[in-house]
Design an enzyme around this catalytic site. Sequence first.
Site, short mmCIF file in Angstrom:
data_model
loop_
_atom_site.label_atom_id
_atom_site.label_comp_id
_atom_site.label_asym_id
_atom_site.label_seq_id
_atom_site.Cartn_x
_atom_site.Cartn_y
_atom_site.Cartn_z
N ASN A 1 3.73 4.15 -10.41
CA ASN A 1 2.55 4.17 -11.27
C ASN A 1 1.24 4.23 -10.49
O ASN A 1 0.23 4.73 -11.00
CB ASN A 1 2.57 2.93 -12.17
CG ASN A 1 1.23 2.67 -12.82
OD1 ASN A 1 0.87 3.31 -13.81
ND2 ASN A 1 0.46 1.74 -12.26
N ASP B 1 0.88 -1.17 0.00
CA ASP B 1 0.00 0.00 0.00
C ASP B 1 0.91 1.22 0.00
O ASP B 1 1.61 1.48 1.00
CB ASP B 1 -0.89 -0.02 1.25
CG ASP B 1 -1.79 1.21 1.34
OD1 ASP B 1 -1.66 2.13 0.50
OD2 ASP B 1 -2.62 1.26 2.26
N VAL B 2 0.92 1.96 -1.10
CA VAL B 2 1.89 3.05 -1.22
C VAL B 2 1.65 4.16 -0.20
O VAL B 2 2.55 4.98 0.04
CB VAL B 2 1.92 3.65 -2.65
CG1 VAL B 2 2.33 2.61 -3.68
CG2 VAL B 2 0.60 4.31 -3.02
N TYR C 1 -7.03 15.87 -7.90
CA TYR C 1 -6.23 15.03 -8.81
C TYR C 1 -5.24 15.91 -9.58
O TYR C 1 -4.05 15.60 -9.66
CB TYR C 1 -7.15 14.29 -9.78
CG TYR C 1 -6.42 13.35 -10.73
CD1 TYR C 1 -6.10 12.06 -10.34
CD2 TYR C 1 -6.03 13.76 -12.00
CE1 TYR C 1 -5.42 11.18 -11.19
CE2 TYR C 1 -5.35 12.91 -12.86
CZ TYR C 1 -5.05 11.62 -12.45
OH TYR C 1 -4.36 10.77 -13.31
#
Length: 258
Positions: free
Chosen positions: A94, A67-68, A162
Amino acid sequence: MYLERFRLDDRVAVVTGGARGIGLAIAEALGEAGAIVVVTDLDGEAADDAAHKLADMGYRAEAEQEDVTDSGAVDACRDRIVARHGRVDVLVNNAGIARSNIKAEEMSDEDWLAVVDVNLNGLFWNCRAFGNTMLEAGKGNIVNIGSMSGFIVNKPQEQSQYNASKAGVHHLTKSLAAEWAARGVRVNAVAPTYIETELTAKYLNEQPELRTHWLAGTPMNRLGQPDEIAPVVLFLASDASSLMTGSIVSVDGGYSAW
Ligand code: NDP
């Protein structure tokens, strides 16, 4: 002589969020170039499936659940990979999520934080963890997946968190490139246009009219495919781009030209 520079034989390459979409295409490209590819993903089973797919294609691949957004888990993932291989040569950041159609004035804390946490914080935790290993080795190569949304404001869907997260990715890429260039670590980014993956399919299924808006802003008049991003990442991950660091490479069908 020149094509050889695109080879990644025996290099250890980590791709975050590599279980599907753009990440999986990148993992395939790096595998085809000879790398030992470590697919990491939030969904460990999906990462396993992806690694099996790559192995069936004849490439060397491994899977890690990561889990980044959890910096401790990112460090632990790095430690496991280094324990197995002794090094990491390439990191492709990514993993990313989008939450669109949220007006800025109505954005909840949760919708803001969730996107920034994966796209920007998570990317930094990985750069820091794997960057340290690369700096110790005196060489390494990081490719971040940014977005044209880091340059332009998408139309018509509102997604300020975003867009801001991807602009952050681009400038973080330049900052790390400048700090680490003299110590042998290159850091570049790719900024794609709309690519047909599960991420965009969700929105196109709910609002088919989005395709018309998106194509109207794209000189090439089409959306992209994951396999059109992967070769550019391979180029940046390889010695073919040896003079490049701090570059944000647009792969956007001309979107940001208009
Ligand atoms: P997908 O949604 O198809 O794939 C994203 C992958 O990232 C999934 O496997 C997902 O796992 C994983 N992921 C999500 N959250 C985490 C996390 N916290 N830790 C680890 N892995 C996670 O997306 P795309 O392939 O379309 O996008 C890949 C990248 O490209 C993203 O950074 C995106 O912002 C960027 N991009 C995409 C564009 C597009 O149009 N598709 C355009 C421009 C940039 P799970 O399924 O378990 O959630």
